[in-house]
Design a protein around this motif. Structure first.
Motif, PDB file in Angstrom:
ATOM      1  N   TRP B 301       0.821  -1.207   0.000  1.00 40.62           N
ATOM      2  CA  TRP B 301       0.000   0.000   0.000  1.00 40.62           C
ATOM      3  C   TRP B 301       0.862   1.266   0.000  1.00 40.62           C
ATOM      4  O   TRP B 301       0.388   2.338  -0.307  1.00 40.62           O
ATOM      5  CB  TRP B 301      -0.915  -0.003   1.222  1.00 40.62           C
ATOM      6  CG  TRP B 301      -0.174  -0.242   2.501  1.00 40.62           C
ATOM      7  CD1 TRP B 301       0.412   0.709   3.282  1.00 40.62           C
ATOM      8  CD2 TRP B 301       0.085  -1.495   3.125  1.00 40.62           C
ATOM      9  NE1 TRP B 301       1.024   0.114   4.350  1.00 40.62           N
ATOM     10  CE2 TRP B 301       0.835  -1.240   4.290  1.00 40.62           C
ATOM     11  CE3 TRP B 301      -0.249  -2.814   2.803  1.00 40.62           C
ATOM     12  CZ2 TRP B 301       1.260  -2.262   5.138  1.00 40.62           C
ATOM     13  CZ3 TRP B 301       0.177  -3.820   3.651  1.00 40.62           C
ATOM     14  CH2 TRP B 301       0.913  -3.541   4.808  1.00 40.62           C
ATOM     15  N   ARG B 302       2.134   1.133   0.350  1.00 41.66           N
ATOM     16  CA  ARG B 302       2.984   2.323   0.475  1.00 41.66           C
ATOM     17  C   ARG B 302       3.523   2.774  -0.892  1.00 41.66           C
ATOM     18  O   ARG B 302       3.557   2.003  -1.835  1.00 41.66           O
ATOM     19  CB  ARG B 302       4.201   2.000   1.345  1.00 41.66           C
ATOM     20  CG  ARG B 302       3.907   1.839   2.809  1.00 41.66           C
ATOM     21  CD  ARG B 302       5.219   1.563   3.523  1.00 41.66           C
ATOM     22  NE  ARG B 302       5.007   1.145   4.896  1.00 41.66           N
ATOM     23  CZ  ARG B 302       5.890   0.477   5.620  1.00 41.66           C
ATOM     24  NH1 ARG B 302       7.058   0.137   5.103  1.00 41.66           N
ATOM     25  NH2 ARG B 302       5.628   0.143   6.860  1.00 41.66           N
ATOM     26  N   ASP B 303       3.999   4.008  -0.916  1.00 42.29           N
ATOM     27  CA  ASP B 303       4.775   4.507  -2.052  1.00 42.29           C
ATOM     28  C   ASP B 303       3.988   4.361  -3.360  1.00 42.29           C
ATOM     29  O   ASP B 303       4.501   3.856  -4.352  1.00 42.29           O
ATOM     30  CB  ASP B 303       6.086   3.697  -2.114  1.00 42.29           C
ATOM     31  CG  ASP B 303       7.108   4.346  -3.033  1.00 42.29           C
ATOM     32  OD1 ASP B 303       6.948   5.535  -3.337  1.00 42.29           O
ATOM     33  OD2 ASP B 303       8.053   3.659  -3.455  1.00 42.29           O
ATOM     34  N   ALA B 304       2.733   4.830  -3.346  1.00 43.63           N
ATOM     35  CA  ALA B 304       1.848   4.563  -4.482  1.00 43.63           C
ATOM     36  C   ALA B 304       1.809   5.693  -5.505  1.00 43.63           C
ATOM     37  O   ALA B 304       1.074   5.595  -6.491  1.00 43.63           O
ATOM     38  CB  ALA B 304       0.434   4.290  -3.978  1.00 43.63           C
ATOM     39  N   ALA B 305       2.578   6.755  -5.306  1.00 43.25           N
ATOM     40  CA  ALA B 305       2.564   7.865  -6.267  1.00 43.25           C
ATOM     41  C   ALA B 305       3.907   7.928  -6.997  1.00 43.25           C
ATOM     42  O   ALA B 305       4.862   7.253  -6.631  1.00 43.25           O
ATOM     43  CB  ALA B 305       2.294   9.180  -5.531  1.00 43.25           C
ATOM     44  N   GLY B 306       3.956   8.765  -8.042  1.00 38.89           N
ATOM     45  CA  GLY B 306       5.209   8.976  -8.777  1.00 38.89           C
ATOM     46  C   GLY B 306       5.755   7.681  -9.356  1.00 38.89           C
ATOM     47  O   GLY B 306       5.023   6.873  -9.934  1.00 38.89           O
ATOM     48  N   ALA B 309       4.016   4.483  -8.479  1.00 41.00           N
ATOM     49  CA  ALA B 309       2.844   4.099  -9.280  1.00 41.00           C
ATOM     50  C   ALA B 309       3.293   3.379 -10.554  1.00 41.00           C
ATOM     51  O   ALA B 309       2.685   2.391 -10.967  1.00 41.00           O
ATOM     52  CB  ALA B 309       2.029   5.338  -9.629  1.00 41.00           C
ATOM     53  N   ARG B 310       4.362   3.882 -11.159  1.00 38.72           N
ATOM     54  CA  ARG B 310       4.853   3.258 -12.399  1.00 38.72           C
ATOM     55  C   ARG B 310       5.388   1.848 -12.124  1.00 38.72           C
ATOM     56  O   ARG B 310       5.191   0.924 -12.910  1.00 38.72           O
ATOM     57  CB  ARG B 310       5.923   4.142 -13.034  1.00 38.72           C
ATOM     58  CG  ARG B 310       5.373   5.486 -13.497  1.00 38.72           C
ATOM     59  CD  ARG B 310       6.422   6.324 -14.208  1.00 38.72           C
ATOM     60  NE  ARG B 310       5.853   7.581 -14.646  1.00 38.72           N
ATOM     61  CZ  ARG B 310       5.877   8.714 -13.944  1.00 38.72           C
ATOM     62  NH1 ARG B 310       6.493   8.744 -12.777  1.00 38.72           N
ATOM     63  NH2 ARG B 310       5.318   9.806 -14.408  1.00 38.72           N
ATOM     64  N   THR B 365      -4.973   2.637  -7.285  1.00 40.10           N
ATOM     65  CA  THR B 365      -4.672   4.069  -7.277  1.00 40.10           C
ATOM     66  C   THR B 365      -4.176   4.587  -8.624  1.00 40.10           C
ATOM     67  O   THR B 365      -3.999   5.791  -8.777  1.00 40.10           O
ATOM     68  CB  THR B 365      -3.596   4.380  -6.212  1.00 40.10           C
ATOM     69  OG1 THR B 365      -2.482   3.533  -6.439  1.00 40.10           O
ATOM     70  CG2 THR B 365      -4.141   4.164  -4.812  1.00 40.10           C
ATOM     71  N   ALA B 366      -3.935   3.696  -9.578  1.00 40.67           N
ATOM     72  CA  ALA B 366      -3.350   4.137 -10.849  1.00 40.67           C
ATOM     73  C   ALA B 366      -4.370   4.909 -11.679  1.00 40.67           C
ATOM     74  O   ALA B 366      -5.564   4.607 -11.639  1.00 40.67           O
ATOM     75  CB  ALA B 366      -2.852   2.935 -11.623  1.00 40.67           C
ATOM     76  N   PRO B 367      -3.922   5.899 -12.449  1.00 41.54           N
ATOM     77  CA  PRO B 367      -4.857   6.600 -13.341  1.00 41.54           C
ATOM     78  C   PRO B 367      -5.448   5.633 -14.369  1.00 41.54           C
ATOM     79  O   PRO B 367      -4.751   4.742 -14.869  1.00 41.54           O
ATOM     80  CB  PRO B 367      -3.961   7.638 -14.025  1.00 41.54           C
ATOM     81  CG  PRO B 367      -2.758   7.761 -13.166  1.00 41.54           C
ATOM     82  CD  PRO B 367      -2.565   6.439 -12.510  1.00 41.54           C
ATOM     83  N   TRP B 528       0.263   9.310 -19.018  1.00 44.01           N
ATOM     84  CA  TRP B 528       0.556   9.923 -17.723  1.00 44.01           C
ATOM     85  C   TRP B 528       0.733  11.433 -17.916  1.00 44.01           C
ATOM     86  O   TRP B 528       1.250  12.112 -17.055  1.00 44.01           O
ATOM     87  CB  TRP B 528       1.842   9.371 -17.114  1.00 44.01           C
ATOM     88  CG  TRP B 528       1.902   7.901 -16.848  1.00 44.01           C
ATOM     89  CD1 TRP B 528       2.296   6.938 -17.724  1.00 44.01           C
ATOM     90  CD2 TRP B 528       1.596   7.200 -15.631  1.00 44.01           C
ATOM     91  NE1 TRP B 528       2.254   5.691 -17.141  1.00 44.01           N
ATOM     92  CE2 TRP B 528       1.830   5.828 -15.837  1.00 44.01           C
ATOM     93  CE3 TRP B 528       1.151   7.609 -14.380  1.00 44.01           C
ATOM     94  CZ2 TRP B 528       1.636   4.865 -14.862  1.00 44.01           C
ATOM     95  CZ3 TRP B 528       0.963   6.640 -13.402  1.00 44.01           C
ATOM     96  CH2 TRP B 528       1.191   5.282 -13.649  1.00 44.01           C
ATOM     97  N   ALA B 531       0.673  14.588 -15.496  1.00 40.34           N
ATOM     98  CA  ALA B 531       0.282  13.860 -14.290  1.00 40.34           C
ATOM     99  C   ALA B 531       0.943  14.415 -13.045  1.00 40.34           C
ATOM    100  O   ALA B 531       0.406  14.298 -11.964  1.00 40.34           O
ATOM    101  CB  ALA B 531       0.645  12.386 -14.432  1.00 40.34           C
ATOM    102  N   ASP B 532       2.127  14.997 -13.189  1.00 40.82           N
ATOM    103  CA  ASP B 532       2.823  15.453 -11.984  1.00 40.82           C
ATOM    104  C   ASP B 532       2.322  16.817 -11.558  1.00 40.82           C
ATOM    105  O   ASP B 532       2.326  17.756 -12.351  1.00 40.82           O
ATOM    106  CB  ASP B 532       4.324  15.522 -12.245  1.00 40.82           C
ATOM    107  CG  ASP B 532       4.895  14.124 -12.433  1.00 40.82           C
ATOM    108  OD1 ASP B 532       4.287  13.179 -11.911  1.00 40.82           O
ATOM    109  OD2 ASP B 532       5.926  14.002 -13.107  1.00 40.82           O
ATOM    110  N   PRO B 533       1.861  16.940 -10.305  1.00 37.49           N
ATOM    111  CA  PRO B 533       1.338  18.230  -9.859  1.00 37.49           C
ATOM    112  C   PRO B 533       2.459  19.254  -9.673  1.00 37.49           C
ATOM    113  O   PRO B 533       3.609  18.881  -9.555  1.00 37.49           O
ATOM    114  CB  PRO B 533       0.690  17.897  -8.527  1.00 37.49           C
ATOM    115  CG  PRO B 533       1.356  16.664  -8.037  1.00 37.49           C
ATOM    116  CD  PRO B 533       1.818  15.933  -9.239  1.00 37.49           C
TER     117      PRO B 533
END
Lengths: 343, 533
Positions: B301-306, B309-310, B365-367, B528, B531-533
């Motif tokens: 569940w951790r580290d799910a962004a950036g 996610a890839r 959580t992926a787009p 993507w 995708a990066d804010p």
């Protein structure tokens, strides 16, 4: 104010165990040296394990078939008397009797001994496993490699995020269990074993170093010279990862006392008199990302946030504990999934 | 509002995460009001209370008794780690059908004991594994003399070892084995052959696979309800499931422990990690990426962004590709062994379904567009397919309902809510470099022409709710489910739009890591975008 609902949605780190169970897997030829109910202490021999076991067979030739699981000493008669007795060259265990009437047994000339890492009692014993119930508390870890071990606890680093380098390990640490901070590399592990260190507790480890250590331990096991047990316990995961705050507090509180290391499951075992500090309610730890290892408190919900790579995650606003300079707490938004609290 | 129960929760408890959804009756039909997921260590009630509170805050009249949420019904599915077995046989030849049957049914084979493969010491070690669930013995008809002797020897070892421990069940498949020495007959179950043995074993450990079986049932109900060929894939931390169902019921199911998101063996096996890394567009040191993948196994569940996610989608791609390879292998075996009817069946297994439904925490959580491409990259078949995501993980809980009519009624009500439309994909392999084609996409009377380039992925904006006609016009005959130069597909929109994919089947990736990452990045980057804010 701590938002209780937000805190409840933060994943829990496994809580310290009051009565840990340590399992020693038993293989063919392993001879238990204790029985259920026996009291054990650190160093009590638990299992006699064959080194370089082999399967050999002897024909029954009309003698009564021995029961599978029967242990025998080197050259001792297994069934029959005198010259007609069935004996094996080496100590071992009967595996089975073939339909053709051959007794097949696992034998070895040399044996090692697995010792108890902890005070406690033997809870159960069967052909597959021996379970010891520890008398003191224990902290669960993420990974372990090696053999159950024990020794006085030495905090070898000053901070949970520091690394232990090979040059910091010397003969003073012989027989000790070292707390190595966020990482120890294979050079450090090799030096620790060479100096007679009995175990290392670390926050993280590089996967390649873990594999190298396992291969080295296997090579040592395959050699004729038996070596003292050594265990590596990893509290948090792979890579460089600070020792989790609650575990750091428990370890530093018990510095100098005897601790044990269990492999299955991975546990740091404390003595019966040890007092593991209770986790501070409401405190959370960042378990992933650039703030890894920082602690703080949830002050509210940040709701759904769009993060890198277009991922949306539920976040909490966390007031981080100051690292060095006293002052106002730093406020950050952290995904709930990247936080953890002590269970 | 009816006088009966007006709200309930669905709960999908997986190895890594728990997903919950709140379903309530609104204007005479069941609607999904909210959904959330959390790591499995989070108490389910924390999720449920939060869902009820949010729904009530947004629409106070919708849930008049929101404070009583803890009394509402819960429809729950639970998935546990795969059951573990030791497979023993008098020869590789005799054991092979059982190995295939059990591997395809979600079992983890901890040891494969045959005279060619292992000695008595290895076999005895494997049989003493404390976490073992079952020993399966291959005893088919027609064994040679050497095999019969080996089987008798094996049974003696199994009997002697199993008698030393409590509760270990032994399943004998085939008529060639007599009694097992030292083992009471009540501890031995007998089956006729590989398929029969797998079915009996499934019943013996039914609770262990309940969530996966429930997902299969739900996909079957969906196929009947929609009158379509529906394929479902669920990528989980411990195993992955693939099912193909049509209006006549389930046509094929496959559950593979070795196609898990990050299999446990990956912690120690570099080959398994490297299989995942082949799909990673993340440019970092290999040892860093390997450790991130290992951490994905420990705390998914951790580290799910950036880059997290890839990497998660890279692991999902590797799992899907492994599942697809096993699926194709089974289809080939069906063709080889079952004559003309088998050929039809295996062709059907490889044909493009009408709808592909993805589920599981791997996609949570992926787009959506990135998930659509992951599915297109790995489950590759020529033609057009609509794709959807079981975003609230409702399908498996609904699959636990015993009554098929209840299940269909709920699915009918919830259909618009539970399936997130990812879009459609048209896969057109075999386009030659010098012979370009066109794709004309007509939406509500407006036509866009897209020149087709070989070995590329193009995205046509086609929002959810819109339907379009895509007409392929190629200079040569192409195989897109049927062989033709001109063919039209009806496609549905989604958050990923329409993916037009002219790459090969199967996808060929360069061997050099840098080159491979460049390719993956080039294909994935548009999905993507920003995708990066």
């Amino acid at each position: 104010m701590i938002a209780a609902a937000d805190l409840a949605r933060v994943p829990c780190r496994p809580a310290p165990l009051a009565e840990p169970r340590i399992r020693i897997g038993l293989g063919p030829g392993d001879e238990p040296l204790v029985a259920p109910g026996d009291a054990v202490a650190p160093g009590t021999p638990l299992v006699r394990r064959p080194r370089h076991p082999q399967v050999v067979g002897q024909a029954l030739r009309g003698r009564a078939a021995p029961r599978a699981g029967t242990h025998f000493a080197d050259g001792a008669p297994l069934v029959g008397d005198g010259r007609r007795a069935l004996r094996f060259d080496g100590a071992g265990e009967v595996l089975y009797v073939t339909p053709a009437g051959t007794v097949r047994a696992v034998v070895a000339r040399h044996h090692g001994v697995i010792v108890s890492p902890v005070n406690g009692a033997v809870e159960s014993l069967d052909a597959c496993a021996l379970v010891v119930r520890g008398a003191g508390p224990a902290i669960p870890a993420a990974l372990a490699v090696g053999a159950p071990s024990h020794g006085p606890l030495v905090i070898a680093v000053e901070r949970p995020e520091a690394e232990l380098h090979a040059t910091q390990i010397d003969v003073r640490h012989a027989g000790a269990v070292l707390v190595a901070g966020s990482r120890i590399d294979i050079e450090g592990l090799t030096r620790a074993r060479a100096m007679g260190v009995r175990g290392v507790i670390t926050g993280g480890v590089i996967g390649g170093d873990m594999l190298a250590l396992r291969a080295s331990l296997d090579r040592q096991e395959a050699s004729l010279q038996a070596s003292p047990p050594f265990a590596l316990l990893v509290l948090d995961g792979y890579g460089k990862r600070p020792v989790p705050a609650a575990a750091w507090e428990a370890l530093t509180a018990c510095g100098g006392e005897a601790v044990g290391l269990s492999i299955t499951p991975p546990l740091v075992l404390f003595g019966p008199a040890a007092a593991v500090p209770r986790a501070e309610p409401g405190r959370v730890r960042v378990a992933a990302g650039p703030l890894l290892g920082r602690t703080g408190r949830i002050v509210g919900s940040s709701g759904l946030r769009r993060r890198a790579a277009g991922v949306y995650q539920e976040c909490a606003r966390v007031a981080l504990d100051p690292i060095a300079l006293p002052g106002g707490a730093e406020l950050v938004d952290v995904p709930l999934a990247d936080l953890e609290r002590d269970g | 509002m009816t006088s009966g129960p007006h709200a309930f929760f669905t709960i999908d408890i997986g190895s890594a995460t728990v997903a919950a959804a709140l379903v309530a009756r609104v204007d005479g039909r069941w609607r999904l009001l909210g959904a959330a997921a959390a790591p499995a260590s989070v108490a389910v009630d924390a999720l449920l209370g939060d869902l009820a509170a949010r729904a009530s805050a947004a629409e106070p009249d919708l849930l008049p008794d929101a404070a009583a949420w803890s009394d509402w019904a819960r429809v729950e599915s639970r998935t546990l780690p795969p059951p573990r077995l030791v497979l023993a046989g008098p020869s590789e030849r005799a054991a092979e059908p059982l190995l295939r049957a059990f591997t395809s049914d979600g079992w983890e084979t901890t040891a494969h004991v045959t005279p060619e493969r292992s000695g008595a010491l290895d076999a005895a070690r494997a049989l003493r594994d404390p976490d073992l669930d079952l020993v399966v013995v291959a005893a088919p008809e027609g064994l040679g003399r050497g095999e019969r002797d080996a089987l008798a020897d094996l049974l003696a070892l199994i009997g002697a070892t199993a008698a030393l421990r409590d509760g270990l069940a032994v399943l004998v498949a085939g008529p060639a084995a007599g009694t097992i020495p030292q083992l009471p007959s009540e501890r031995v179950t007998r089956a006729h052959g590989a398929g029969d043995a797998a079915a009996i074993a499934r019943e013996m450990v039914r609770a262990r696979s309940d969530g996966r079986d429930a997902f299969v049932r739900a996909i079957a109900s969906l196929a009947v309800l929609l009158d379509l060929r529906v394929e479902g894939v669920d990528v989980g931390l411990d195993a992955s499931t693939r099912v193909l169902a049509g209006p006549d019921g389930v046509q094929r199911r496959l559950i593979r422990a070795d196609a898990a998101l990050v299999p446990p063996i990956a912690l120690d096996d570099l080959a398994v990690l490297d299989r995942i890394m082949r799909w990673s567009p993340v440019a970092d040191d290999a040892y860093v990426v390997r450790d991130r993948l290992r951490n994905l196994r420990l705390a998914p569940w951790r580290d799910a962004a950036g880059d997290g996610a890839r990497l998660r989608l890279a692991a999902a791609r590797a799992a899907l590709a492994h599942l697809d390879a096993a699926w194709r292998e089974e289809a080939r075996e069906g063709r080889g062994g079952a004559g003309r009817s088998g050929r039809r069946r295996s062709d059907g297994m490889l044909a493009t379904p009408d709808l592909l439904v993805a589920s599981g925490g791997a996609f949570a959580t992926a787009p959506g567009p990135a998930v659509a491409l992951a599915l297109t990259d790995t489950l590759r078949r020529p033609g057009a397919v609509a794709m959807a995501l079981d975003h609230a993980r409702i399908l498996a809980p609904l699959g636990t309902l015993d009554d098929e009519s209840d299940r269909r009624r709920l699915l009918a009500d919830l259909l618009d809510d539970l399936l997130l439309p990812l879009g459609s994909a048209i896969v057109v392999p075999g386009l030659r470099p010098a012979r370009k084609g066109n794709l004309r996409v007509t939406v509500e009377g407006s036509t866009t022409t897209l020149p087709l380039a070989p070995s590329a992925v193009q995205v046509v904006d086609l929002p959810p709710g819109l339907a379009a006609t895509a007409e392929l016009d190629a200079p040569d005959d192409l195989f897109v489910g049927t062989r033709a130069r001109r063919v039209a597909f009806a496609v549905a929109g989604g958050i990923g739009g329409l993916l037009v994919d002219t790459r090969e089947i199967p996808l060929r990736l360069p061997e050099r890591p840098e080159r491979r990452r460049e390719h993956l990045d080039a294909w994935q980057r548009p999905l993507w975008t920003n995708a990066d804010p």
